[in-house]
Design an enzyme around this catalytic site. Structure first.
Site, PDB file in Angstrom:
ATOM      1  N   GLY A 187      40.686  43.516  35.556  1.00  0.00           N
ATOM      2  CA  GLY A 187      40.870  44.508  34.597  1.00  0.00           C
ATOM      3  C   GLY A 187      40.351  44.286  33.209  1.00  0.00           C
ATOM      4  O   GLY A 187      40.449  45.052  32.324  1.00  0.00           O
ATOM      5  N   GLY A 188      39.322  43.429  33.090  1.00  0.00           N
ATOM      6  CA  GLY A 188      38.525  43.252  31.898  1.00  0.00           C
ATOM      7  C   GLY A 188      38.014  44.382  31.426  1.00  0.00           C
ATOM      8  O   GLY A 188      38.025  44.784  30.271  1.00  0.00           O
ATOM      9  N   LYS A 231      25.226  42.675  41.555  1.00  0.00           N
ATOM     10  CA  LYS A 231      25.085  40.925  42.076  1.00  0.00           C
ATOM     11  C   LYS A 231      23.751  40.631  42.792  1.00  0.00           C
ATOM     12  O   LYS A 231      23.437  41.701  43.681  1.00  0.00           O
ATOM     13  CB  LYS A 231      26.311  40.814  42.827  1.00  0.00           C
ATOM     14  CG  LYS A 231      27.731  41.229  42.448  1.00  0.00           C
ATOM     15  CD  LYS A 231      28.111  40.860  40.970  1.00  0.00           C
ATOM     16  CE  LYS A 231      29.168  41.620  40.548  1.00  0.00           C
ATOM     17  NZ  LYS A 231      29.542  41.509  39.281  1.00  0.00           N
TER      18      LYS A 231
HETATM   19  C1  LIG Z   1      33.945  40.667  39.559  1.00  0.00           C
HETATM   20  S1  LIG Z   1      35.339  41.342  39.871  1.00  0.00           S
HETATM   21  C2  LIG Z   1      35.413  42.571  38.806  1.00  0.00           C
HETATM   22  C3  LIG Z   1      35.863  42.183  37.365  1.00  0.00           C
HETATM   23  C4  LIG Z   1      36.347  43.153  36.602  1.00  0.00           C
HETATM   24  N1  LIG Z   1      35.166  43.994  36.301  1.00  0.00           N
HETATM   25  C5  LIG Z   1      36.949  42.675  35.428  1.00  0.00           C
HETATM   26  O1  LIG Z   1      36.521  42.894  34.335  1.00  0.00           O
HETATM   27  O2  LIG Z   1      37.907  42.257  35.425  1.00  0.00           O
HETATM   28  C6  LIG Z   1      34.637  42.090  41.556  1.00  0.00           C
HETATM   29  C7  LIG Z   1      35.720  42.940  42.186  1.00  0.00           C
HETATM   30  O3  LIG Z   1      35.206  43.883  43.118  1.00  0.00           O
HETATM   31  C8  LIG Z   1      36.282  44.119  43.948  1.00  0.00           C
HETATM   32  N2  LIG Z   1      35.624  44.924  45.204  1.00  0.00           N
HETATM   33  C9  LIG Z   1      35.043  44.047  46.042  1.00  0.00           C
HETATM   34  N3  LIG Z   1      34.695  45.099  47.170  1.00  0.00           N
HETATM   35  C10 LIG Z   1      35.109  46.351  46.660  1.00  0.00           C
HETATM   36  C11 LIG Z   1      35.151  47.517  47.038  1.00  0.00           C
HETATM   37  N4  LIG Z   1      34.660  47.933  48.360  1.00  0.00           N
HETATM   38  N5  LIG Z   1      35.936  48.488  46.457  1.00  0.00           N
HETATM   39  C12 LIG Z   1      36.391  48.419  45.260  1.00  0.00           C
HETATM   40  N6  LIG Z   1      36.310  46.935  44.752  1.00  0.00           N
HETATM   41  C13 LIG Z   1      35.659  45.982  45.350  1.00  0.00           C
HETATM   42  C14 LIG Z   1      36.996  42.885  44.106  1.00  0.00           C
HETATM   43  O4  LIG Z   1      38.005  43.082  44.675  1.00  0.00           O
HETATM   44  C15 LIG Z   1      37.257  42.346  42.903  1.00  0.00           C
HETATM   45  O5  LIG Z   1      38.109  42.431  42.007  1.00  0.00           O
END
Ligand SMILES: C[S@@+](CC[C@H](N)C(=O)[O-])C[C@H]1O[C@@H](n2cnc3c(N)ncnc32)[C@H](O)[C@@H]1O
Length: 336
Positions: free
Chosen positions: A209-210, A291
């Site tokens: 949630g950042g 990424k």
């Molecule tokens: C790098 S983290 C995001 C961090 C977030 N922006 C923050 O500030 O806390 C990547 C996120 O992508 C999510 N994710 C991966 N595949 C996904 C999908 N198909 N749909 C939605 N979220 C997805 C993961 O569950 C993970 O929470």
């Protein structure tokens, strides 16, 4: 390792350490005849029309000095700056390559620029770099690297960043759930507009949630899409709706203002998803973190750009590895 000297009139670029081959490749593809000068430093003959994704900052070289050099002094730098036909206000900055050996030179670089500042007429200097673009200012930067000092300049309006060497340092908020929030703040810094009170933002890959937290702090309403859990206080926030499903299955009930995406997923599939949002007119503004864990990053980026602009109709696309980005780049664009 000593640093090779760039030639006056050429461009000096700095990047994240280890990403020099990717920056070099981008400059070569743009026919800008790159040359690796040292860790985190690449030279080119010109600035390509499309800003290189892997450069943090670029500047046209005014002069370079081998170090140690008896000829390098604040007086010598002041004479060089004074000799430039510069009508615009100046912002003076110092930076070093972002490497362990580069960082040891930072106090010396800062001291030289401080001394230079005291030698130039105060009315030519702009203290607040944040106003540099609107003031038509130039960034004059001194880069100190192992064995080398370089003085260069770039119009603030054309600079990749207003932070010295593109190193946009910021303090992590005590309550931030992840480092990711700083990536978002840095991305928003570079935009002429930002999400505000009452606007609706969709945050794909929102957990923990950042990003959502930073958007809520700006007064926006957030639809956070992620199968994973949000921090409990965000999940319960009146301006946050958590949709606990895959972003690939989600569609908004009505068009929204902003699309944010920080999903840890394959770049081409993410690009296709973002293109779908653009094509269907579901949103006006885009900020996405893509990424890039693979070795060959540039061919992938060419395809991502193509998908977003040709298939998605996204305009004003920027693709940049920001200071807070690791093996990733941040994309911004708009539909209007
Ligand atoms: C790098 S983290 C995001 C961090 C977030 N922006 C923050 O500030 O806390 C990547 C996120 O992508 C999510 N994710 C991966 N595949 C996904 C999908 N198909 N749909 C939605 N979220 C997805 C993961 O569950 C993970 O929470």
């Amino acid at each position: 390792m000593q640093t090779l000297a760039p030639s006056p009139g050429r461009w000096l670029w700095t990047c994240r350490a280890g990403f020099e081959p990717h920056l070099y490749e981008e400059l070569a593809w743009a026919d800008a005849a790159p040359r690796l000068l040292g860790e985190a430093l690449v030279e080119s003959t010109r600035a390509p029309p499309l800003a290189p994704a892997f450069a943090r900052q670029g500047m046209r070289v005014l002069a370079s000095f081998p170090l140690p050099s008896p000829g390098l002094s604040a007086d010598a730098l002041a004479r060089l700056v004074a000799a430039q036909p510069l009508a615009s206000p100046l912002v003076l900055q110092a930076f070093t390559p972002d490497t362990p050996s580069g960082n040891t030179l930072a106090p010396q670089a800062d001291a030289l620029v401080e001394a230079l500042r005291s030698l130039l007429p105060a009315e030519r200097l702009l203290e607040d770099a944040g106003r540099a673009r609107e003031a038509g200012a130039r960034l004059i930067s001194l880069c100190l690297a192992p064995g080398l000092a370089v003085l260069g300049e770039v119009l603030a309006r054309e600079a990749l960043s207003l932070a010295p060497g593109g190193r946009r340092r910021m303090r992590r908020e005590a309550d931030a759930p992840s480092r990711a929030a700083m990536k978002l703040e840095e991305a928003l810094d570079g935009l002429p507009f930002e999400p505000g009170r009452g606007e609706v933002c969709v945050d794909l890959g929102a957990a923990p949630g950042g990003w959502t937290q930073r958007l809520v702090a700006r007064g926006a309403r957030v639809i956070a899409v992620d199968p994973a859990k949000l921090m409990p206080e965000l999940a319960a926030h009146p301006r946050v709706r958590h949709i606990q499903e895959s972003a690939f299955a989600f569609a908004p009930e009505e068009p929204v203002d902003w699309l944010f995406c920080d999903m840890a997923w394959r770049p081409l599939e993410v690009a296709q998803l973002l293109a779908k949002w653009g094509r269907r007119g579901w949103v006006s503004y885009l900020v996405a973190n893509i990424k890039l864990p693979m070795k060959d990053k540039n061919p992938l980026l060419v395809r991502v750009r193509h998908i977003l602009t040709e298939d998605g109709g996204w305009k004003g696309l920027t693709v940049r590895q920001l200071y807070h980005d690791r093996d990733e780049v941040t994309v911004t664009a708009h539909r209007r």
